[in-house]
Design a protein around this motif. Structure first.
Motif, PDB file in Angstrom:
ATOM      1  N   ASN A  52     -21.526 120.891 -30.643  1.00 18.94           N
ATOM      2  CA  ASN A  52     -21.520 122.490 -29.790  1.00 18.94           C
ATOM      3  C   ASN A  52     -21.853 123.399 -31.022  1.00 18.94           C
ATOM      4  OD1 ASN A  52     -18.819 123.379 -31.060  1.00 18.94           O
ATOM      5  ND2 ASN A  52     -18.077 122.417 -29.029  1.00 18.94           N
ATOM      6  N   ASP A  78     -20.464 126.126 -31.887  1.00 18.92           N
ATOM      7  CA  ASP A  78     -19.258 126.251 -33.130  1.00 18.92           C
ATOM      8  C   ASP A  78     -19.328 125.305 -33.926  1.00 18.92           C
ATOM      9  OD1 ASP A  78     -18.322 128.535 -31.642  1.00 18.92           O
ATOM     10  OD2 ASP A  78     -16.653 127.390 -30.561  1.00 18.92           O
ATOM     11  N   THR A  79     -19.494 123.854 -33.799  1.00 18.73           N
ATOM     12  CA  THR A  79     -19.697 123.012 -34.772  1.00 18.73           C
ATOM     13  C   THR A  79     -20.738 123.074 -35.719  1.00 18.73           C
ATOM     14  OG1 THR A  79     -18.670 121.469 -32.997  1.00 18.73           O
ATOM     15  CG2 THR A  79     -19.486 120.576 -35.014  1.00 18.73           C
ATOM     16  N   SER A  94     -22.118 125.810 -36.158  1.00 20.08           N
ATOM     17  CA  SER A  94     -21.783 126.997 -36.949  1.00 20.08           C
ATOM     18  C   SER A  94     -20.885 126.759 -38.214  1.00 20.08           C
ATOM     19  CB  SER A  94     -21.117 128.154 -36.109  1.00 20.08           C
ATOM     20  OG  SER A  94     -20.893 129.400 -36.986  1.00 20.08           O
ATOM     21  N   ASN A  95     -19.801 125.867 -37.897  1.00 20.89           N
ATOM     22  CA  ASN A  95     -19.017 125.641 -39.059  1.00 20.89           C
ATOM     23  C   ASN A  95     -19.552 124.644 -40.182  1.00 20.89           C
ATOM     24  OD1 ASN A  95     -16.752 126.955 -37.833  1.00 20.89           O
ATOM     25  ND2 ASN A  95     -16.279 125.270 -36.649  1.00 20.89           N
ATOM     26  N   TYR A 122     -18.694 116.814 -39.956  1.00 22.23           N
ATOM     27  CA  TYR A 122     -19.796 117.574 -39.255  1.00 22.23           C
ATOM     28  C   TYR A 122     -20.892 116.191 -38.947  1.00 22.23           C
ATOM     29  CZ  TYR A 122     -17.300 121.507 -40.445  1.00 22.23           C
ATOM     30  OH  TYR A 122     -16.201 122.329 -40.484  1.00 22.23           O
TER      31      TYR A 122
END
Length: 717
Positions: A623, A625-626, A628-629, A660
């Motif tokens: 998603n 957030d994933t 972005s991280n 990731y």
């Protein structure tokens, strides 16, 4: 006065000849010339061209016939002169008689002729022009129908479908309906939509007159219904074949298909097949009768008898397509029910040698043949290396005795096969000469009867010996020059014949002994006696297990055999170079997703491998957030790289690559890991990571750079 009338008539005639005039006289004159000087002749040439093409069309009744045979240059070339003449004559109508009412017909013939010459682009333009620029609805609609056919032959199915949708809205004439529904049926057949194909074919048949073409349509409708499991409708169509002027071959094959639909395929079917074989009219069709007999027996699970019938079909077949179909049926029996892959490979190879590349299943057969060839090769390697390794473990005396026994067994097998082949050839020769099943024919001329001839030759040799063909052979004593020959019963030659025969016998025994010894030394030379040779043998065996497992899994789709082969590989070679991929395949085939031991083993042992990431990728939900991280982790990783913290950066890269997996920058993280491995001097891991990248990210923008790095590494070696 007469001169004035003549001048007036001449002026009127000249004015009438203009193709741009709409006067009744002009139109009548151009209609007359267009019809009798071009259109009628063009139509005759076109009909004869189609007749010639149909005459060389070979129908493959072993498979569902195409509703419209594909326009093939190998067949249409026979009608090139006629098609060229059609184009010339119809072009004359367009050039000289443009106001004629026969212009539409000329354009339609012109388009059809160009289509059959495979000039698809110009044919399409002609049909488009005819549809757009002429007012007679029947020819406008015909132009659209043939435009659809042209698009289909040009393999543009989307445009063909668009034209079909427009045609469906029009009020077509009976003739145009027949053509449209037939082409529409062919459209769906080409797409593999048999149910729709037969519906439109039935509509076409309703609008067709009684003819051989209609008989062929009913036969195909029967085939399609039979494939769809609708036997009653298949039977109804096959019965209609006889009522529509069929060729004898169409009538014959309809009878065969009706017989195959019979509820009793036992004694009655055998009796009917026997009658067909005895019927003189079927003398050229025996190959097809045996083919159908094979199908009946294969359906009942009598595979050995089916193979015998298919083999007989091959022997009697006069065209390559029939031989190909019979070989294919034998190959499918060995490949499927019997699981004899070595025999299947041979028959698939024979199928390809006889099969035309334009046949619909050619590519599929070619793929299976290639897979079987590989399978048999690796299976032989596996068996050979296993046998050689067992021989290597034996003591020298036992080994030598074992090899000698193997050679003798092989020689005995070769002798037996040679004798069987000779006996088979002799039986075939007898059948060919005597005309019956190999028994002596008392009515045949003596020298044409191989059975009596062979018996007589044997009796002569027993009585007189194996004498040379010469004059005066009955004389007991002959003199040639100063040499005296003594002839006794069963003996011909000079006095020292016995000594010569003994000498020849010794030489022959010495030759056989030398040949035997040569074979023995050759076999001994293959046995891996040193550690290096044994390692090479085991490496071959390791690769064979790996390749066989892949073929079972990917090509044969036999998961049980694939699983057994892969597990055997891991047990025999625990440090195999194929471990990652084998664990990946086993994980995919595991039926217990919660306790997948192969998946756990792969991820624990090779967390950085593309196979581990591939398994994880299917479970990770990526998603915003994933992503972005992942981007933040990449920035942190790049910072350590610039500052020279290569060991720290490597650990971070490996963690980020695993955490990731599936993100949009996964390939960039993998690239950073490669660079860290190079900086840390981990050359072996660096090479593996490069190859892993090429396999894992085939569409990455970084692939060319990785490819260059791999090339440079290879050159250094």
């Amino acid at each position: 006065m007469f001169n004035k009338l003549l001048l007036l008539f001449s002026a009127f005639a000249v004015a009438s000849c203009s193709q741009f005039s709409n006067s009744p006289t002009s139109k009548a004159w151009h209609n007359l010339n267009a019809k009798f000087n071009a259109t009628i002749d063009a139509r005759d040439y076109y009909d004869y061209a189609i007749h010639k093409i149909d005459s060389v069309q070979i129908e493959d009744y072993s498979n569902i016939l195409p509703i419209l045979p594909r326009i093939d240059s190998n067949q249409t070339v026979i009608s090139k002169p006629e098609l060229d003449e059609v184009i010339r004559l119809t072009s004359l109508v367009a050039e000289r008689h443009s106001n004629s009412k026969h212009l539409d017909k000329a354009y339609l013939l012109l388009g059809k002729a160009r289509l059959y010459k495979q000039d698809f682009i110009n044919a399409i333009e002609v049909f488009k022009y005819l549809n757009s620029n002429h007012k007679r609805e029947e020819y406008q609609h015909a132009a659209l129908i043939w435009l659809m056919r042209a698009y289909m032959e040009n393999k543009d199915m989307n445009k063909a479908d668009a034209v079909a949708q427009e045609l469906a809205k029009l009020n077509l004439s009976t003739r145009n309906k027949a053509d449209f529904y037939q082409i529409k049926a062919s459209f769906h057949q080409k797409k593999g939509e048999e149910a729709l194909a037969v519906v439109f074919l039935e509509e076409a048949l309703k609008n067709m007159k009684k003819s051989t073409k209609k008989a062929r349509g009913h036969f195909i409708a029967g085939q399609l219904y039979d494939k769809l499991g609708r036997g009653s409708q298949a039977r109804e169509n096959w019965k209609k074949v006889v009522k529509n002027k069929p060729t004898y071959e169409l009538e014959f094959n309809s009878g065969i298909e009706l017989l195959m639909l019979s509820s009793d395929l036992g004694a009655n079917a055998n009796l009917n097949f026997a009658r067909m074989l005895e019927d003189r009219k079927n003398s050229d069709l025996k190959d097809k009768i045996y083919f159908k007999m094979g199908e009946v027996k294969a359906e009942k699970g009598r595979y050995k008898e089916a193979i015998e019938d298919y083999t007989q079909s091959v022997r009697l077949a006069t065209d390559k397509n029939q031989r190909a179909n019979a070989y294919l049926k034998i190959a499918e029996i060995y490949y499927g029910p019997l699981s004899d892959y070595e025999s299947a490979a041979k028959y698939y190879d024979s199928t390809l040698q006889n099969m035309s590349p334009v046949m619909p299943n050619f590519e599929k057969v070619e793929d299976i043949a290639r897979s079987l060839e590989q399978f048999v090769r690796y299976q032989k390697i596996l068996a050979t290396e296993d046998s050689l390794q067992q021989l290597a473990a034996m003591n020298p005396l036992a080994l030598e005795e074992k090899i000698e026994n193997m050679i003798r067994a092989e020689e005995a097998k070769e002798k037996r096969l040679s004798e069987e082949a000779a006996a088979l050839r002799e039986a075939e020769e007898r059948r060919a000469v005597s005309g019956n099943s190999g028994s002596s024919n008392p009515n045949a001329w003596f020298f044409y009867d191989q059975v009596r001839l062979t018996k007589a030759r044997s009796a002569f040799i027993r009585e007189w010996g194996n004498r040379p063909l010469e004059d005066d052979w009955r004389r007991k004593d002959k003199e040639v020059g100063s040499i005296s020959f003594k002839v006794e019963k069963g003996i011909v030659g000079v006095d020292d014949v016995e000594e010569d025969q003994e000498e020849l016998k010794k030489k022959e025994e010495a030759r056989k002994l030398a040949e035997f010894e040569s074979k023995k030394q050759a076999m001994l030379g293959k046995i891996p006696t040193s550690q290096q040779q044994l390692a090479i043998s085991k490496r071959r065996q390791e690769e064979a297990y790996y390749q066989l497992g892949k073929i079972y899994r990917l090509q044969f789709e036999e998961e049980d055999n694939a699983r057994k082969t892969f597990v055997t590989l891991l047990e025999k070679y625990p440090d195999t170079q194929y471990e990652q991929e084998v664990l990946y395949f086993l994980a995919l085939m595991d039926n217990n997703p919660k306790q997948n031991i192969w998946k756990s083993r792969l991820i624990d042992k090779y967390p950085m491998s593309s196979y581990a990431r591939q398994l994880k990728r299917g479970e990770v939900e990526v998603n915003a957030d994933t992503e972005s991280n992942a981007a933040k982790a990449y920035e942190d990783l790049f910072k350590d790289y610039r500052e020279g913290n290569y060991q720290i950066a490597l650990k971070k890269a490996e963690k980020a690559l695993y955490d990731y997996t599936g993100t949009s920058i996964e390939d960039k993280i993998a690239m950073m890991r490669i660079m860290m491995l190079a900086k840390n001097g981990q050359n072996n891991a660096y090479r593996i990571a490069l190859m892993d990248f090429m396999r894992s990210y085939p569409s990455s923008n970084l692939k060319p750079r990785v490819s260059d790095m791999l090339t440079a590494l290879t050159k250094q070696k």
